[in-house]
Design a protein around this motif. Sequence first.
Motif, short mmCIF file in Angstrom:
data_model
loop_
_atom_site.label_atom_id
_atom_site.label_comp_id
_atom_site.label_asym_id
_atom_site.label_seq_id
_atom_site.Cartn_x
_atom_site.Cartn_y
_atom_site.Cartn_z
N HIS A 72 54.89 -2.91 19.52
CA HIS A 72 55.95 -2.42 18.62
C HIS A 72 57.14 -3.38 18.60
O HIS A 72 57.68 -3.71 17.55
N LEU A 73 57.55 -3.82 19.79
CA LEU A 73 58.71 -4.71 19.87
C LEU A 73 58.43 -6.05 19.21
O LEU A 73 59.32 -6.64 18.58
N GLN B 65 68.41 -4.53 19.60
CA GLN B 65 67.14 -3.80 19.69
C GLN B 65 66.71 -3.65 21.15
O GLN B 65 66.31 -2.57 21.59
N ARG C 214 56.62 -6.64 16.66
CA ARG C 214 56.74 -6.43 15.21
C ARG C 214 58.22 -6.37 14.78
O ARG C 214 58.63 -7.03 13.83
N VAL C 215 59.01 -5.60 15.53
CA VAL C 215 60.43 -5.46 15.17
C VAL C 215 61.17 -6.78 15.35
O VAL C 215 61.93 -7.21 14.47
N ILE D 284 63.28 -9.28 12.63
CA ILE D 284 64.66 -9.72 12.80
C ILE D 284 64.73 -11.26 12.87
O ILE D 284 65.60 -11.88 12.26
#
Lengths: 199, 199
Positions: free
Chosen positions: A188-189, A161, A191-192, A196
């Motif tokens: 945003h990062l 990512q 959350r992603v 993961i």
Amino acid sequence: MTSAPDATPPAEPARRRRRDPEAHRAAILDAAREAFAEHGYALATIRDIARRAGVTHGLVMRHFTSKEQLFLCAVPGTRDLDEIVAGDVASLPERVAAGFVARMETNAADDPFVTLIRSAASNERAAIDLYTAMRRRSVAAYRTVLDGDDVDVRVELMAAQLIGVAFNRYIVKAGPLAAMTAGELTAHLSRVLRGIMFG
Amino acid sequence: MTSAPDATPPAEPARRRRRDPEAHRAAILDAAREAFAEHGYALATIRDIARRAGVTHGLVMRHFTSKEQLFLCAVPGTRDLDEIVAGDVASLPERVAAGFVARMETNAADDPFVTLIRSAASNERAAIDLYTAMRRRSVAAYRTVLDGDDVDVRVELMAAQLIGVAFNRYIVKAGPLAAMTAGELTAHLSRVLRGIMFG
């Protein structure tokens, strides 16, 4: 006759004499940053870095063991991961995202992720060695706080990512991820990476 | 004297005469795949592709509008996204993951993601144009099934994940993501894409 009546002994090459290992280490790191910036990762050599630092090739290898380890010690990124993972595991995704964005916003050009992407196109071997060194260090750092058999897989999916975002925002520099603020990207990062890491 | 008594009229250049637009289109796509494989994306030219197809530069541009659009029509990937998104949105992450993995396992070398990564190192302009074309097409395809103001951001975060995995498994080819089976990779990617798509 082969005598050389006016021969003088060759001049001793100028050497900076630093006996202190810490001073040696600092001089090597300075020389490495200089050489990587000047030649790019794939073309920089330990020999040139040793020469710039006024030390031997062997001493560089004794301190850092390989070019990829030297690179990772010289630039921010993997080397700072121990500090980032230390702390409350519940907010680890936010700390990783914030650390990545802050570092990239300051100096993306010399970042390990950007170097990795650029070196993959010019020198696959250099990219593989650098990637492997980054992965090992990252997995070791995350293993101190994350459990489970698949920590290595989750770390690699997080790295994927971050590599993709580095490619987009800091190399191609086009599209919504490149246009948003550092704060929005961090959100945003976070959350992603949370998905993961724990999903 | 400048007369050339045995001059003959220059031979008419051999032209394949295809009047059918579909046949022209197919010939251009074949020529494009050939040229991209031979020269790489950044160095291939519309002029060379037109010559190989036996058509004019203008005809290639009328059919495909730009080199990046021609590339995306010539290779699997973005062009197949319309088919992949059509269907139950609940299983969209699984279909995207399975489509990506199947395509990459078959022929990663000519894949748009791999081409994008490689061209970024050699030709930044080519990479930006290709990335922009891929992003627009992908967002248009996903917008037919996903709602919300941030579809473009979510599409780009998914693309970042796939670019990172393409980098790891199909360029660097080292580490756990590179070592696992296609089925395992599909399962992991489905989970990560689901989190980005709906999370």
